[in-house]
Design a protein around this motif. Sequence first.
Motif, PDB file in Angstrom:
ATOM      1  N   LEU A 183       0.611   3.932  -3.138  1.00 12.96           N
ATOM      2  CA  LEU A 183       0.533   5.443  -2.713  1.00 12.96           C
ATOM      3  C   LEU A 183       1.605   6.159  -3.373  1.00 12.96           C
ATOM      4  CD1 LEU A 183      -1.310   7.413  -1.335  1.00 12.96           C
ATOM      5  CD2 LEU A 183      -0.072   6.722   0.727  1.00 12.96           C
ATOM      6  N   GLY A 241       0.652  -1.230  -0.012  1.00 11.72           N
ATOM      7  CA  GLY A 241       0.067   0.018  -0.191  1.00 11.72           C
ATOM      8  C   GLY A 241       0.942   0.974  -0.124  1.00 11.72           C
ATOM      9  N   TYR A 300      -4.279   6.488   4.634  1.00 10.34           N
ATOM     10  CA  TYR A 300      -5.043   7.470   4.967  1.00 10.34           C
ATOM     11  C   TYR A 300      -5.758   7.664   5.891  1.00 10.34           C
ATOM     12  CZ  TYR A 300      -4.602   8.868  -0.330  1.00 10.34           C
ATOM     13  OH  TYR A 300      -4.236   9.377  -1.416  1.00 10.34           O
ATOM     14  N   GLU A 315      -3.404   1.272   1.089  1.00 11.72           N
ATOM     15  CA  GLU A 315      -3.450   2.635   0.727  1.00 11.72           C
ATOM     16  C   GLU A 315      -4.586   3.281   1.850  1.00 11.72           C
ATOM     17  OE1 GLU A 315      -4.599   3.416  -3.272  1.00 11.72           O
ATOM     18  OE2 GLU A 315      -2.574   4.129  -3.810  1.00 11.72           O
TER      19      GLU A 315
END
Length: 596
Positions: free
Chosen positions: A268, A264, A322, A318
């Motif tokens: 990203l 991830g 976040y 990802e």
Amino acid sequence: MPLYILPVSSNEAIAAHLSHLGDLLELTGANVFRVNAMRRASRSAEGASVDLARLAESEPKALSSVDGIGEGIAARIVELVTTGKCSEEAKLAAQVPAGLPALLQLPGLGPKKVRRLWQEAGVQDIASLATRLDDGTVAGMTGFGAKSVANLKDSIAFQARGIGRFRLDVGWREAHRLLRLLDDQGENPSVLRTAFAGSLRRSRDSIGDVDLLVASDEGLPLMDRFCAAPDVERILARGDTKASIRLHSGLQVDLRVLPLAQFGAALLYFTGSKEHNVALRGRAQDRGLTLNEYGLFPDDGEAAPHTRGVKAIAAATEEEIYAALETPFLPPELREVYGDDPLAAPPAGLLELSHIVCELHSHTTASDGAMSIEELAHAAKARGFHTIAVTDHSKSSAIANGLSEERLRAHIDAIHAARARVPGIQILAGSEVDILADGSLDYSDDLLNALDIVVASPHTSLKQDAGTATRRLLRAIEHPAVDIIGHPTGRVILERPGLEPDIEALAKAAAARGVALEINAHPSRLDLRDAHVRMALAQGAMIAIDCDVHHEDDFDNLRFGVGTGRRGGLTKDRCVNAMGADALQGWLDRDRTHAS
DNA sequence: GCCGTTTTCGGCCCGACTGTTTTCAGTCG
């Protein structure tokens, strides 16, 4: 190419000036942060959802509300718009050989080396660099050895092939071909996950290279396989975790191999955009964290936490990164810098591929398509669409076998007759009508009124000035028979710029009339482009996304059109192709008599 | 040159790879 003598009216032109100014600052040895600020402002200008030239004239102070544009750059934009030039740019351009900025585009050359080549070897442009490479001057400079000379010669030869950026579909095809090769059609047990990243994943309208990621614990065999792939022209770099190749087409493909636990973070990182990464890192710093391609870590003040056994707070996906940054997840298409908050939440109901339920722009063998009416209808039905609009070319498009009025009348009857033979899908009788140079349409009103749907598109006179183009398209929008303006600018990606109409004015008129502006999904068009979609939505216009189907495979281009729409912030409720059958019919039956 | 509940000054992302180097600068993404 110096642009400082051309009139400046579009965001793209402003962006080009700022980018050129960035090059000149870099070559004259300016502070690297000033250079970066200029580059960032250039990208911001290019993607801005407001017309900066108009803003510069009406409300110059508001320019600074665009992210990356402050007082200084706002003043330069005002100067560009009002005088057609930027004095700082002109002054710096006078100090730097005109051919020098082009050297920055050569792989392997950055500002430091270009400056030294200029000041120590008198290099003025690519031709003089080639001479200095051949006569041994460059080889005699410290920091340049035999390999550097050979690589620069290769770079020059490569650039002379005129290969720049590539269409999105080319990148898509190569990415999938190479990923399939690496995971052995899914049979390679050491390959745990694959993905493409970069501008391809962000669905930009063209790409510079392709970035591939593979999760695996056995990197070296994958590097071998990658570098030995069919169609590799040159291996540009090769390490334990990273390799770069150039294909015969000139397309560069980069591969990174990494552990699944970091996938991830890498996805990203390599998806970008660069500016988005910077914004995310800033968010991480605000929270006492540090973000790199290996994960999100607590910031203990030391570099490279992943090499020191520091446990990542988030890395595998990802979404979890976040979430750990307390930032709304942004889909790849929105990871650019727009407006004043680059990390703002995506609009609710952002359009998805699965939302599209009809195709409103397609061609049959009656003009230049490859399918009959029935074949087209079956193909659309197989995609799960409730409606297909048959919109063959009009009479002025002679090269596309455009239909005379008489042929169109017979074609309408043929379409009506096909309805009974292909049940389960609505087949609309339409036309893609040429918008002639003066804005009039290519068929009589009488005939246009006999159609279920009218897509009006510009095909010729695509070098009109902005004012003429705007008046031309406005006239088409205001024609009561028109439903969609097809590929409004007529641009062909990497080939011709097309018209530069005032998109805000068109969108305002379209919104008042209920006319939709098209995103033509063909990867050579993507017209409207992303920034135009933002402008159109801000003015309240509806958007159509159509594949301009000529062959059955063209339906697959929908992903590129939807990607462009998503980049523009298009939501399901603003896209006519996402309407159900009843809503679509309601839109086609709208009141066309009211004045704008 | 931009930016800011660490705000008007002092920061500005950071790691891989290459080539030319004996410890690192430059480029790239």
